[in-house]
Design an enzyme around this catalytic site. Sequence first.
Site, PDB file in Angstrom:
ATOM      1  N   LYS A 143      22.334  35.322  47.652  1.00 34.96           N
ATOM      2  CA  LYS A 143      23.614  35.161  46.970  1.00 34.96           C
ATOM      3  C   LYS A 143      24.656  35.985  47.703  1.00 34.96           C
ATOM      4  O   LYS A 143      24.536  37.206  47.803  1.00 34.96           O
ATOM      5  CB  LYS A 143      23.502  35.621  45.513  1.00 34.96           C
ATOM      6  CG  LYS A 143      24.825  35.527  44.771  1.00 34.96           C
ATOM      7  CD  LYS A 143      24.656  35.823  43.294  1.00 34.96           C
ATOM      8  CE  LYS A 143      26.006  35.785  42.605  1.00 34.96           C
ATOM      9  NZ  LYS A 143      25.896  36.080  41.177  1.00 34.96           N
TER      10      LYS A 143
ATOM     11  N   GLU B 154      15.751  38.213  52.028  1.00 35.89           N
ATOM     12  CA  GLU B 154      15.892  38.270  50.568  1.00 35.89           C
ATOM     13  C   GLU B 154      14.946  37.267  49.890  1.00 35.89           C
ATOM     14  O   GLU B 154      14.348  37.559  48.864  1.00 35.89           O
ATOM     15  CB  GLU B 154      17.347  37.966  50.163  1.00 35.89           C
ATOM     16  CG  GLU B 154      18.334  39.099  50.456  1.00 35.89           C
ATOM     17  CD  GLU B 154      18.263  40.217  49.418  1.00 35.89           C
ATOM     18  OE1 GLU B 154      17.418  40.145  48.502  1.00 35.89           O
ATOM     19  OE2 GLU B 154      19.061  41.169  49.522  1.00 35.89           O
TER      20      GLU B 154
ATOM     21  N   ARG C  97      35.624  33.498  37.739  1.00 35.08           N
ATOM     22  CA  ARG C  97      36.174  34.696  37.085  1.00 35.08           C
ATOM     23  C   ARG C  97      37.008  34.295  35.871  1.00 35.08           C
ATOM     24  O   ARG C  97      36.967  34.954  34.841  1.00 35.08           O
ATOM     25  CB  ARG C  97      37.021  35.508  38.080  1.00 35.08           C
ATOM     26  CG  ARG C  97      36.271  35.932  39.349  1.00 35.08           C
ATOM     27  CD  ARG C  97      35.370  37.124  39.101  1.00 35.08           C
ATOM     28  NE  ARG C  97      34.258  37.155  40.045  1.00 35.08           N
ATOM     29  CZ  ARG C  97      34.281  37.715  41.261  1.00 35.08           C
ATOM     30  NH1 ARG C  97      35.370  38.329  41.673  1.00 35.08           N
ATOM     31  NH2 ARG C  97      33.228  37.681  42.041  1.00 35.08           N
TER      32      ARG C  97
ATOM     33  N   TYR D 178      28.745  21.608  38.701  1.00 33.31           N
ATOM     34  CA  TYR D 178      29.571  21.296  37.534  1.00 33.31           C
ATOM     35  C   TYR D 178      29.817  19.794  37.421  1.00 33.31           C
ATOM     36  O   TYR D 178      30.334  19.328  36.418  1.00 33.31           O
ATOM     37  CB  TYR D 178      30.884  22.091  37.603  1.00 33.31           C
ATOM     38  CG  TYR D 178      30.629  23.590  37.632  1.00 33.31           C
ATOM     39  CD1 TYR D 178      30.326  24.277  36.469  1.00 33.31           C
ATOM     40  CD2 TYR D 178      30.642  24.305  38.836  1.00 33.31           C
ATOM     41  CE1 TYR D 178      30.057  25.637  36.485  1.00 33.31           C
ATOM     42  CE2 TYR D 178      30.378  25.665  38.876  1.00 33.31           C
ATOM     43  CZ  TYR D 178      30.077  26.328  37.694  1.00 33.31           C
ATOM     44  OH  TYR D 178      29.798  27.670  37.721  1.00 33.31           O
TER      45      TYR D 178
ATOM     46  N   ARG E  39      32.085  42.751  44.808  1.00 33.01           N
ATOM     47  CA  ARG E  39      30.642  42.955  44.643  1.00 33.01           C
ATOM     48  C   ARG E  39      29.951  43.142  45.990  1.00 33.01           C
ATOM     49  O   ARG E  39      28.765  42.856  46.138  1.00 33.01           O
ATOM     50  CB  ARG E  39      30.030  41.733  43.949  1.00 33.01           C
ATOM     51  CG  ARG E  39      30.693  41.330  42.644  1.00 33.01           C
ATOM     52  CD  ARG E  39      29.808  40.360  41.882  1.00 33.01           C
ATOM     53  NE  ARG E  39      30.491  39.630  40.841  1.00 33.01           N
ATOM     54  CZ  ARG E  39      30.882  40.134  39.666  1.00 33.01           C
ATOM     55  NH1 ARG E  39      30.664  41.402  39.394  1.00 33.01           N
ATOM     56  NH2 ARG E  39      31.490  39.374  38.770  1.00 33.01           N
TER      57      ARG E  39
ATOM     58  N   LYS F 182      23.247  30.522  47.364  1.00 37.73           N
ATOM     59  CA  LYS F 182      24.537  30.394  46.677  1.00 37.73           C
ATOM     60  C   LYS F 182      25.619  31.123  47.454  1.00 37.73           C
ATOM     61  O   LYS F 182      25.367  32.276  47.833  1.00 37.73           O
ATOM     62  CB  LYS F 182      24.381  31.022  45.297  1.00 37.73           C
ATOM     63  CG  LYS F 182      25.604  30.996  44.448  1.00 37.73           C
ATOM     64  CD  LYS F 182      25.363  31.717  43.158  1.00 37.73           C
ATOM     65  CE  LYS F 182      26.676  31.829  42.428  1.00 37.73           C
ATOM     66  NZ  LYS F 182      26.592  32.712  41.311  1.00 37.73           N
TER      67      LYS F 182
ATOM     68  N   SER G 267      31.896  27.415  41.585  1.00 36.97           N
ATOM     69  CA  SER G 267      33.187  27.066  40.988  1.00 36.97           C
ATOM     70  C   SER G 267      34.254  26.715  42.021  1.00 36.97           C
ATOM     71  O   SER G 267      35.003  25.754  41.841  1.00 36.97           O
ATOM     72  CB  SER G 267      33.665  28.216  40.106  1.00 36.97           C
ATOM     73  OG  SER G 267      33.736  29.431  40.841  1.00 36.97           O
TER      74      SER G 267
HETATM   75  C1  PBG Z   1      27.050  36.412  38.172  1.00 42.14           C
HETATM   76  C2  PBG Z   1      27.373  35.034  38.618  1.00 42.14           C
HETATM   77  C3  PBG Z   1      28.520  34.607  39.288  1.00 42.14           C
HETATM   78  C4  PBG Z   1      28.387  33.242  39.454  1.00 42.14           C
HETATM   79  C5  PBG Z   1      27.182  32.869  38.885  1.00 42.14           C
HETATM   80  N1  PBG Z   1      26.568  33.998  38.381  1.00 42.14           N
HETATM   81  C6  PBG Z   1      29.729  35.353  39.678  1.00 42.14           C
HETATM   82  C7  PBG Z   1      29.657  36.384  40.721  1.00 42.14           C
HETATM   83  O1  PBG Z   1      28.606  36.692  41.265  1.00 42.14           O
HETATM   84  O2  PBG Z   1      30.727  36.949  41.022  1.00 42.14           O
HETATM   85  C8  PBG Z   1      29.374  32.358  40.134  1.00 42.14           C
HETATM   86  C9  PBG Z   1      29.237  30.912  39.826  1.00 42.14           C
HETATM   87  C10 PBG Z   1      30.388  30.104  40.268  1.00 42.14           C
HETATM   88  O3  PBG Z   1      31.312  30.577  40.951  1.00 42.14           O
HETATM   89  O4  PBG Z   1      30.388  28.904  39.926  1.00 42.14           O
HETATM   90  N2  PBG Z   1      26.576  36.424  36.854  1.00 42.14           N
END
Ligand code: PBG
Length: 326
Positions: free
Chosen positions: A197, A234, A207, A314, A218, A249, A275
Site C-alpha cells: 500500500k 511486503e 479523505r 467503486y 502517511r 493499492k 478514490s
Molecule cells: C485507510 C485507507 C485509505 C484508503 C483505504 N483504506 C486511506 C489512506 O490510506 O490514506 C483509501 C481508499 C481510496 O482512496 O479509495 N483506512
Amino acid sequence: MTFPADRPRRLRRTPALRRLVAETRLHPADFILPVFVREGLDEPMPISSMPGVVQHTEQSLLEAAEEAADLGLGGIMLFGIPAVRDAEGSASLDPQGILNRSIAAVKQQVGDRLPVMSDLCLDEFTDHGHCGVLTAEGAVDNDATLEIYACMGVAQAEAGADVVAPSGMMDGQVAVIRQALDDAGHQDAAILAYSAKYASAYYGPFREAVDSQLQGDRRSYQMDAANRSEGLREADLDLAEGADMLMVKPATAYLDVLSDVAEASDVPVSAYQVSGEYAMIEAAAANGWVDRRAVVLEALTSIRRAGATNVLTYHAAEAARWLREG
Ligand code: PBG
C-alpha cells in the site's frame, strides 16, 4: 509483392472472434464494492469528489449490500465513520460502534451470499486521522497500534466479518491479528492484507469520503511510490505472517507491482482501484472527454490482466450490471 505470413489481425476480425481469444474476462465476482457508512446520518450523503458514491445511512447500507449480493459481486468492504473520534480510536473496538454494528447488520442481511469484509485501520476513528496511535512526540507507534489492531480484528470477526482487511501498514500487523483471531476462536475469519500500500495522492477523495482529520501525511508507514521490489518484500512478509489474500493499492499506477506480487504469490491477489482513480475517470467522462463505460471496463480489464484475482472498485455494482446486460 510479398504478403505477410503472420497475421494477428485474423483473430480480431469480428466481435465473436475477439471474444473467442480474449485472455482476460470480467465477471461480477471479480469486483469488491467498498462502502462508507456514517453514524447519525438521516439521508445518504453524496461525496462531491466521488460523483455517484455516497456516505450511507445504516439503512441505505443494507440496500447496497442486498444489491451487491443480488448482482453476485465478489464481496463488500465496509468503512465506518463514527460520530465521535478520540486519540486512541476507541469507537473501533466498541461492538456497538458504527463499523462493528454495521458489519453485524450487513451480515444479518446477506448471510453467506456475499463475503462481508471490513477495513481494519484506525484512521477513521482517531481524532488526528493517523492509522495508528501516537507517541508523546507525535510519531505513529507501531507496536502500541498492533495491540489495538488485534482487538479490532476480534471485534470485527465477532460482529460477523468473513474477511478482515488490515490497511494500516504497521509492521507485523498480520501476525498479531491472526494470533488474536485464533486465540478468540475465529480460525475461520480470513485476512486480506493490504500488503503493498503506497502513500498515494490518489487517495485524495477518500479523505472527503471519511471526513478525515489528517494533517500531514502517511509517508512514515505507507510505501514510497519509487519502490518496486519493496512491494514484493511486503507481500512476502504478509504471507509468512499468515495472510490469506494480498492486496496492491492503488491499482492503475502500480500495475508493475501488482504483476510482480501476483506472479510471486500463490494466494489470491486483490487490487484496489482507489478514490482518485475513480474520480479521474468520472471527471473526464463528465466533461465528455472519454467514453465513461468503455474507460471503466478497460481500466478494470487492465487491472485483471496485470494479475489481480479481483478488484476493489467503486464501479463494482454498475460494472456488474453492464456485464449482465452483455
Ligand atoms: C485507510 C485507507 C485509505 C484508503 C483505504 N483504506 C486511506 C489512506 O490510506 O490514506 C483509501 C481508499 C481510496 O482512496 O479509495 N483506512
